[in-house]
Write a protein that holds these residues in place. Structure first.
Motif, PDB file in Angstrom:
ATOM      1  N   ALA A  81      11.527  17.759 -45.333  1.00  0.00           N
ATOM      2  CA  ALA A  81      11.567  18.048 -43.901  1.00  0.00           C
ATOM      3  C   ALA A  81      12.152  19.435 -43.647  1.00  0.00           C
ATOM      4  O   ALA A  81      12.344  19.821 -42.494  1.00  0.00           O
ATOM      5  N   GLY A 145       7.751  13.261 -39.590  1.00  0.00           N
ATOM      6  CA  GLY A 145       8.729  14.269 -39.239  1.00  0.00           C
ATOM      7  C   GLY A 145       8.178  15.679 -39.307  1.00  0.00           C
ATOM      8  O   GLY A 145       6.960  15.898 -39.251  1.00  0.00           O
ATOM      9  N   SER A 147       7.907  19.821 -40.959  1.00  0.00           N
ATOM     10  CA  SER A 147       7.601  20.518 -42.215  1.00  0.00           C
ATOM     11  C   SER A 147       6.373  19.941 -42.913  1.00  0.00           C
ATOM     12  O   SER A 147       5.313  19.868 -42.330  1.00  0.00           O
ATOM     13  N   GLU A 150       4.685  17.261 -40.987  1.00  0.00           N
ATOM     14  CA  GLU A 150       3.953  17.819 -39.851  1.00  0.00           C
ATOM     15  C   GLU A 150       2.628  18.415 -40.297  1.00  0.00           C
ATOM     16  O   GLU A 150       1.596  18.235 -39.637  1.00  0.00           O
ATOM     17  N   ASN A 167       7.806   6.921 -38.880  1.00  0.00           N
ATOM     18  CA  ASN A 167       9.122   7.503 -38.649  1.00  0.00           C
ATOM     19  C   ASN A 167      10.222   6.487 -38.937  1.00  0.00           C
ATOM     20  O   ASN A 167       9.945   5.283 -39.060  1.00  0.00           O
ATOM     21  N   GLN A 174      15.660  12.229 -34.444  1.00  0.00           N
ATOM     22  CA  GLN A 174      14.462  12.695 -35.142  1.00  0.00           C
ATOM     23  C   GLN A 174      13.245  12.208 -34.382  1.00  0.00           C
ATOM     24  O   GLN A 174      12.939  11.021 -34.371  1.00  0.00           O
ATOM     25  N   ASN A 177       6.631  14.401 -35.087  1.00  0.00           N
ATOM     26  CA  ASN A 177       6.016  15.704 -34.868  1.00  0.00           C
ATOM     27  C   ASN A 177       4.852  15.550 -33.871  1.00  0.00           C
ATOM     28  O   ASN A 177       4.284  14.460 -33.734  1.00  0.00           O
TER      29      ASN A 177
END
Length: 293
Positions: A81, A145, A147, A150, A167, A174, A177
């Motif tokens: 992440a 999430g 990074s 995503e 998730n 959090q 995304n």
């Protein structure tokens, strides 16, 4: 009797009774928590001794939603992440205040290429047509999430296709995304059930550089395949240099704690195209074996 039509149910639906319960007369009895319908009583559902029921609900809800979305199989993406997309990578270097943080930032910047690679792999898998029964295969599935996760969902969005985000509730906030399909954005309380849902429909898995969470998820899959608890699927480790730096797989063989053949469970890859070639070849070989039986 001339009309032979028989009703398919005689009891009211739970949703109907739930609405009826809202209109009950206010008395000391009806206002007491004991009078609530059990499935509407959050205090009851959150009791410690109701944990087995919550396990079942968390297992069942995602399964039903995936079935309703006609998703037969998934391509799972694991990864950090903390790895930025290339366009934002320079900001890490700008924020570095000393040599140690600068070295870490430089390594993260070097790994930012995996954001684009994960995105491209997701585009490839997401373009696959539905099968004869209208079911989708190799649907991009991430942890929902930022990074690398995503990037997986973003690649599917690039080609106008739905993707999944699993998730997890964490002490720090959090949010999913923005590229996860809202109707397939699922939230979990239990890590164990989240990991189970990652693998129930997985028919290929890409593991990008990551930390404790990525290791936890990856090694569970490696163990399941090693022990024969699930049939092998393509397991793709992106970035041989990273994986060989952080894990000495050969040393595990030398120490006698895994066998040489266990290292064949996974394949090192560097590009999206190379990864997809491995997956295609794997299933082509599977089809040949099935035809030969």
């Amino acid at each position: 009797m001339t009309d032979t039509r028989v009703p398919n149910r005689v009891f009211p639906r739970a949703s109907q009774d739930a609405e009826t319960a809202k209109t009950s007369v206010s008395t000391p009895q009806t206002e007491h928590p004991a009078y609530r319908l059990a499935f509407q009583d959050m205090d009851f559902l959150l009791r410690e001794d109701l944990r087995p029921i919550r396990f079942q609900l968390e297992l069942l809800k995602p399964q039903l939603l995936l079935e309703e979305a006609k998703i037969a199989s998934t391509f799972v993406f694991y990864g950090s992440a903390r790895i930025p997309e290339p366009a934002k990578a320079k900001a890490l270097l700008d924020l570095a205040t000393d040599d140690a943080s600068r070295r870490i930032a430089e390594r993260l910047v070097a790994k930012s290429k995996y954001y684009d690679i994960a995105r491209e792999l997701s585009r490839i898998t997401s373009r696959l047509p539905r099968d004869a029964n209208g079911m989708r295969h190799f649907v991009a599935c991430s942890g929902g999430g930022p990074s690398i996760m995503e990037a997986a969902n973003r690649g599917a969005a690039d080609v106008g296709v739905d993707s999944i985000g699993l998730n997890i509730v964490l002490p720090h906030e959090q949010a999913p995304n923005p590229y996860v399909t809202p109707s397939l954005s699922l939230q979990f309380h239990y890590f164990a059930l989240r990991k189970m849902h990652f693998l129930l429909h997985a028919r290929a898995l890409a593991a990008f550089p990551g930390g404790f969470g990525t290791f936890d998820e990856l090694f569970e899959l490696l163990t399941l395949i090693q022990t024969g608890k699930i049939q092998p699927i393509p397991v793709l480790l992106f970035g041989r240099e990273f994986w060989e730096r952080v894990i000495n797989f050969d040393a595990l063989v030398e120490e006698g704690v895994v066998s040489e053949r266990d290292l064949g469970i996974f394949t090192y890859v560097e590009t999206a195209e190379e990864a997809w070639d491995v997956v295609r070849h794997f299933y082509e070989e599977q089809a040949k074996k099935a035809d030969a039986v």
